[in-house]
Design a protein around this motif. Structure first.
Motif, PDB file in Angstrom:
ATOM      1  N   TYR A 128     -63.686   8.550 -15.433  1.00  0.00           N
ATOM      2  CA  TYR A 128     -63.793   9.854 -16.102  1.00  0.00           C
ATOM      3  C   TYR A 128     -64.869   9.825 -17.180  1.00  0.00           C
ATOM      4  O   TYR A 128     -65.678  10.744 -17.294  1.00  0.00           O
ATOM      5  CB  TYR A 128     -62.449  10.244 -16.701  1.00  0.00           C
ATOM      6  N   GLU A 129     -64.882   8.753 -17.965  1.00  0.00           N
ATOM      7  CA  GLU A 129     -65.864   8.643 -19.041  1.00  0.00           C
ATOM      8  C   GLU A 129     -67.285   8.572 -18.485  1.00  0.00           C
ATOM      9  O   GLU A 129     -68.227   9.123 -19.072  1.00  0.00           O
ATOM     10  CB  GLU A 129     -65.580   7.399 -19.894  1.00  0.00           C
ATOM     11  N   GLN A 171     -59.449   7.864 -23.191  1.00  0.00           N
ATOM     12  CA  GLN A 171     -60.167   9.132 -23.147  1.00  0.00           C
ATOM     13  C   GLN A 171     -60.219   9.820 -24.500  1.00  0.00           C
ATOM     14  O   GLN A 171     -61.078  10.656 -24.742  1.00  0.00           O
ATOM     15  CB  GLN A 171     -59.482  10.025 -22.104  1.00  0.00           C
ATOM     16  N   THR A 221     -59.171  15.370 -15.515  1.00  0.00           N
ATOM     17  CA  THR A 221     -60.172  16.390 -15.212  1.00  0.00           C
ATOM     18  C   THR A 221     -59.672  17.805 -15.471  1.00  0.00           C
ATOM     19  O   THR A 221     -60.460  18.755 -15.423  1.00  0.00           O
ATOM     20  CB  THR A 221     -60.638  16.281 -13.748  1.00  0.00           C
ATOM     21  N   ALA A 244     -68.290   9.774 -15.379  1.00  0.00           N
ATOM     22  CA  ALA A 244     -68.681  10.871 -14.513  1.00  0.00           C
ATOM     23  C   ALA A 244     -68.458  12.261 -15.094  1.00  0.00           C
ATOM     24  O   ALA A 244     -69.149  13.214 -14.713  1.00  0.00           O
ATOM     25  CB  ALA A 244     -67.912  10.771 -13.183  1.00  0.00           C
ATOM     26  N   PHE A 245     -67.504  12.384 -16.029  1.00  0.00           N
ATOM     27  CA  PHE A 245     -67.120  13.722 -16.463  1.00  0.00           C
ATOM     28  C   PHE A 245     -67.262  13.952 -17.966  1.00  0.00           C
ATOM     29  O   PHE A 245     -67.375  15.092 -18.409  1.00  0.00           O
ATOM     30  CB  PHE A 245     -65.657  14.015 -16.063  1.00  0.00           C
ATOM     31  N   ILE A 251     -56.769  10.628 -12.660  1.00  0.00           N
ATOM     32  CA  ILE A 251     -58.039  11.364 -12.654  1.00  0.00           C
ATOM     33  C   ILE A 251     -57.783  12.853 -12.488  1.00  0.00           C
ATOM     34  O   ILE A 251     -58.503  13.701 -13.052  1.00  0.00           O
ATOM     35  CB  ILE A 251     -59.000  10.826 -11.558  1.00  0.00           C
TER      36      ILE A 251
END
Length: 263
Positions: free
Chosen positions: A258-259, A77, A175, A261-262, A171
């Motif tokens: 995460y990469e 991340q 987030t 979707a967020f 996750i």
């Protein structure tokens, strides 16, 4: 942050995590403990608070990862430099071993009494009695204080359980975002993460004991193998790869999700 900061933060924080987490399990499992029989709810909350204390201790020095799987996810991340990953993981493993050793020191008398108890010894299967290694692993009577093990030995299911549990943990952390230093959670984030650990324990911990952290399982398992405990039994190395591979896989999947979707 310097290499020394990372080493001190991750080693001390992970040691505190395992001391308090392993300590609550010892208190619940060992018969001569005042907490004997307190149950799974006590263990789940104990581990959650252990994460909280360890992370608050570590946060001023490092990213307060305390978990090689989370370290991997933070590197993917961008919260941890890839060059720092080996130092993080090595420090976390060392801290886990120190914490496990301190659990033994704190409960030394209870360990001795428990392992001399005729009922405990009688409940352990002999080598000859282990017909099916999938359902009757060679795990000693106090191994669960140090590391995890499945209630039903099914490697595929056990691995998936660890992947799912770690995915939820990672996750939830990612987030929340990083702190102002860009290298870990802030004070409120650490508290929230502690309750996420409790939630994972209560909801997903039943099948395998929810390692969700390779160092949390491997470091104490090594200590169990080395400690001079009479009648301690085996360290169940045949199972040991699952609480290492599963959390790494779950963390990588969480970071990838995460990469996508967020981020």
């Amino acid at each position: 942050m310097s290499n020394l900061d990372i080493f001190v933060g991750e080693t001390s924080g992970t040691a505190m995590l395992i001391l308090l987490g392993g300590g609550v399990v010892a208190g619940v499992v060992l018969k001569r403990s005042k907490a004997f029989g307190a149950g799974w709810v006590a263990i789940s909350f104990g581990w959650g608070f252990a994460v909280m204390v360890g992370a608050y201790l570590s946060a001023p020095k490092s990213a307060a990862s305390l978990n090689p799987a989370l370290t991997l996810a933070l590197a993917i991340q961008g919260g941890i430099k890839w060059g720092d990953v080996p130092l993080y993981i090595g420090s976390e493993l060392l801290g886990a071993m120190i914490g496990a050793f301190l659990v033994w020191v704190a409960y030394m008398g209870q360990f001795k009494a428990f392992l001399r108890d005729p009922e405990v010894l009688a409940a352990q299967p002999s080598e000859e009695g282990l017909v099916d290694q999938r359902t009757a692993p060679r795990a000693g009577p106090v191994l669960g204080i140090f590391s995890t093990g499945p209630e039903i030995r099914h490697p595929a299911q056990n691995l998936l359980t660890e992947i799912i549990g770690t995915f939820v943990l990672v996750i939830a952390i990612l987030t929340q975002g990083l702190n102002q230093k860009g290298n870990g959670l802030g004070a409120i984030g650490i508290l929230i993460t502690a309750f996420v650990v409790v939630a994972v324990g209560l909801s997903l911990g039943g099948p395998t004991g929810y390692a969700i952290n390779p160092a949390r399982d491997l470091g104490p398992r090594i200590v169990h193998a080395l400690l001079p405990l009479r009648n301690k039994g085996g360290s169940d190395w045949a199972y040991a790869w699952i609480p290492v591979v599963g959390p790494f896989a779950g963390a990588a999947l969480a970071a990838g999700f995460y990469e996508l979707a967020f981020a």
